[in-house]
Design an enzyme around this catalytic site. Structure first.
Site, short mmCIF file in Angstrom:
data_model
loop_
_atom_site.label_atom_id
_atom_site.label_comp_id
_atom_site.label_asym_id
_atom_site.label_seq_id
_atom_site.Cartn_x
_atom_site.Cartn_y
_atom_site.Cartn_z
CG LEU A 40 20.87 8.12 45.21
CD1 LEU A 40 20.66 7.59 46.61
CD2 LEU A 40 22.33 7.98 44.79
N GLY A 41 17.83 7.18 41.80
CA GLY A 41 17.06 6.27 40.97
C GLY A 41 15.60 6.64 41.03
CG PHE A 45 3.67 4.48 41.80
CD1 PHE A 45 2.82 5.33 41.11
CD2 PHE A 45 3.56 3.11 41.60
CE1 PHE A 45 1.86 4.82 40.25
CE2 PHE A 45 2.62 2.60 40.74
CZ PHE A 45 1.75 3.45 40.06
CB ALA A 46 9.50 5.41 44.54
CB VAL A 47 11.97 10.35 43.19
CG1 VAL A 47 13.29 10.90 42.66
CG2 VAL A 47 10.85 10.66 42.23
CB VAL A 48 15.79 6.65 45.49
CG1 VAL A 48 16.77 6.48 46.63
CG2 VAL A 48 14.66 5.62 45.60
CE LYS A 63 10.86 3.02 46.97
NZ LYS A 63 10.84 1.55 46.93
CG ASP A 157 9.92 -6.04 41.87
OD1 ASP A 157 10.08 -6.64 40.78
OD2 ASP A 157 9.80 -4.81 41.95
P1 ADP Z 1 11.05 1.51 43.01
O1 ADP Z 1 9.99 0.92 43.88
O2 ADP Z 1 10.61 2.77 42.35
O3 ADP Z 1 11.65 0.53 42.06
P2 ADP Z 1 13.47 1.28 44.60
O4 ADP Z 1 13.36 1.15 46.07
O5 ADP Z 1 13.79 0.06 43.82
O6 ADP Z 1 12.16 1.99 44.04
O7 ADP Z 1 14.54 2.41 44.26
C1 ADP Z 1 14.75 2.81 42.91
C2 ADP Z 1 16.25 2.89 42.66
O8 ADP Z 1 16.85 3.86 43.52
C3 ADP Z 1 17.01 1.59 42.95
O9 ADP Z 1 16.93 0.71 41.87
C4 ADP Z 1 18.41 2.15 43.19
O10 ADP Z 1 19.06 2.44 41.98
C5 ADP Z 1 18.13 3.46 43.92
N1 ADP Z 1 18.15 3.23 45.38
C6 ADP Z 1 17.10 2.77 46.13
N2 ADP Z 1 17.44 2.65 47.42
C7 ADP Z 1 18.75 3.02 47.51
C8 ADP Z 1 19.69 3.08 48.60
N3 ADP Z 1 19.32 2.73 49.84
N4 ADP Z 1 20.95 3.51 48.34
C9 ADP Z 1 21.29 3.84 47.08
N5 ADP Z 1 20.46 3.79 46.02
C10 ADP Z 1 19.18 3.40 46.22
MG MG Z 2 12.94 -1.07 42.36
#
Ligand code: ADP
Ligand code: MG
Length: 356
Positions: A40-41, A45-48, A63, A157
Site C-alpha cells: 500500500l505504501g 523504515f516502513a512498508v505497509v 505496517k 508530520d
Molecule cells: P511511513 O512512516 O513510512 O511514512 P506511513 O504510516 O505513513 O509510513 O505509511 C506509508 C504509506 O502507506 C501511507 O502514506 C499510505 O499510503 C499507506 N498506508 C499507511 N497506513 C495505511 C492504512 N491504514 N490503510 C491504507 N494505507 C495505509
Molecule cells: Mg508517512
C-alpha cells in the site's frame, strides 16, 4: 525524516518517547493469521501491506516497521508509535490499531484499512476536489487534530501522504496515520529538535524553537493550500530553497487556482501560515472559521463564489456559520466549551513541555 537522539536519564528512552503499551505483541508469524497481499505504501523504515484476516475475511493494513535503523536498535521508537496510537484510540479521525506482531526484523502494526488512499493523490490529480469536499476534509482533519491536542499529543508530520481516506470515490472520511514523529507534550523540558518533511515543517522547527500544538496547525494550512491549488506552497528546487521559503513564509496567494474557490479559503490559510506559532489559531478556533461552514459552497452548483461572500470581510473573531450539514455533528458544542477551557490552560506554564 529524523529525530535527534538524546537519552532520558530516568526511563533510558530517547527523550519524549512513550513506552507503555497495552496491545499484546504476538510472536506468531503474521502469515498464520493473515493473507498478506499487495503493497500500500512505503517510507524510509516502513512498508505497509494490505492483508486479509483469515478467520474474518476483514481487510487490514500491516505496517512493517524495521527495528534496526542506521545500524542501531530502534525498537523503542516503534513501541512509541504503538503507544501513541493507543492513546489516540478513541479519536475517530485516527486509524485504529487492531493488533501487533513481532519478527526478528520488524514490529508489525495491524491497522484499520483506509481503502481510499492518501489525500495526496487528490492534491496532484488532474481534477481538483470541489470546494465543499475540501472544506469537509479539512474539518475532519481539524477534528482529529483537536482531539489529539486535547490528549496533549502533537503529530508533527501532518502532510497529505499521512491523511488517508476510508473511501476514494465518493471521498469517504479521513484517517490520520503515521505517528512515528508524534510526541506527548506536558511535563518538564521543552520539545525541540524533531524534523518532519522539509516542505511541510513549520518555521519554529527549522529554528529549533519550542514545538507546540501550533506546529501541527501550520501543517493543516499547508494541506489546505495543497487541496485548493494542487501545489505545495513552500516547495523549492532544492531543500535549501524550500527551507528559505518556509522561514520567510514565502507563499503565493495569487495562483490562478484560488479564483475557483471563495476568498474565505485564502483568509483561512493566511491565518495558519503565520511565522509566530502563538499567532496561529488553535484547532478549535480554526473549526469555527466561516470558510469551513460556508453554506454557499453547498447551495451553488457554480464553483465560483457569488459576489456578496467575496466582499464580506472576515475579522479576527470568526463567526461560526451554522448549517445543518452532517459533519458538524455535535462538534461545535464541545468545541465552545473546550475553547473556554483551552484559554485557561494557555496561562499554565507547562504548555509546550515534553514529558521526559
Ligand atoms: P511511513 O512512516 O513510512 O511514512 P506511513 O504510516 O505513513 O509510513 O505509511 C506509508 C504509506 O502507506 C501511507 O502514506 C499510505 O499510503 C499507506 N498506508 C499507511 N497506513 C495505511 C492504512 N491504514 N490503510 C491504507 N494505507 C495505509
Ligand atoms: Mg508517512
Amino acid at each position: 525524516m529524523m529525530s535527534r537522539r538524546r537519552l532520558d536519564s530516568r526511563s533510558g528512552l530517547p527523550a519524549g518517547l512513550l513506552g507503555d503499551i497495552q496491545t499484546p505483541i504476538s510472536p506468531e508469524p503474521l502469515e498464520s493469521l493473515y493473507d498478506v497481499t499487495g503493497e500500500l505504501g512505503r517510507g524510509k523504515f516502513a512498508v505497509v501491506k494490505r492483508c486479509v484476516e483469515k478467520t474474518t475475511g476483514k481487510v487490514f493494513a500491516a505496517k512493517f516497521l524495521r527495528k534496526r535503523r542506521r545500524g542501531r536498535d530502534c525498537r523503542a521508537e516503534v513501541v512509541h508509535e504503538m503507544a501513541v496510537l493507543e492513546l489516540a484510540r478513541n479519536n475517530p479521525r485516527v486509524v485504529n490499531l487492531h493488533a501487533a506482531h513481532e519478527t526478528d526484523h520488524d514490529l508489525v502494526l495491524i491497522l484499520e484499512y483506509a481503502a481510499g488512499g492518501e489525500i495526496f493523490d487528490l492534491c496532484v490529480s488532474e481534477e481538483l476536489l470541489p470546494e465543499a469536499q475540501i472544506t469537509r476534509l479539512i474539518r475532519q482533519t481539524l477534528e482529529g487534530v483537536h482531539h489529539l491536542h486535547q490528549t496533549n499529543l502533537v503529530h508533527l508530520d501532518l502532510k497529505p501522504q499521512n491523511i488517508l481516506l476510508t473511501n476514494l470515490s465518493p471521498p469517504g472520511d479521513i484517517k490520520i496515520v503515521d505517528f512515528g514523529l508524534a510526541r506527548r507534550l506536558g511535563g518538564s523540558g521543552e520539545l525541540r529538535e524533531i524534523i518532519g518533511t522539509p516542505e511541510y515543517v513549520a518555521p519554529e522547527i527549522l529554528n529549533y524553537e519550542p514545538i507546540t500544538t501550533a506546529t501541527d496547525l501550520w501543517s493543516v494550512g499547508v494541506i489546505a493550500y495543497m487541496l485548493v491549488t494542487g501545489e505545495s506552497p513552500f516547495a523549492g528546487d532544492d531543500k535549501q530553497e524550500t527551507y528559505l521559503n518556509v522561514s520567510q513564509v514565502n507563499v503565493d496567494y495569487s495562483r490562478e487556482s484560488f479564483t475557483r474557490v471563495s476568498e474565505l479559503s485564502v483568509d483561512f490559510i493566511r491565518k495558519l501560515l503565520v511565522k509566530a506559532p502563538e499567532d496561529r489559531p488553535n484547532a478549535a478556533e480554526c473549526l469555527s472559521h466561516p470558510w469551513l461552514w460556508n453554506q454557499q459552497l453547498y447551495l451553488s452548483p457554480d464553483p465560483v463564489m457569488p459576489r456578496p461572500l467575496r466582499e464580506r470581510s472576515c475579522g479576527t473573531k470568526w463567526s461560526a456559520q451554522l448549517d445543518d450539514r452532517e459533519d458538524k455533528e455535535n462538534f461545535l458544542e464541545s468545541l465552545h466549551s473546550h475553547a473556554k477551557r483551552s484559554r485557561l490552560e494557555e496561562e499554565a506554564p507547562a504548555a509546550g513541555d515534553i514529558d521526559v
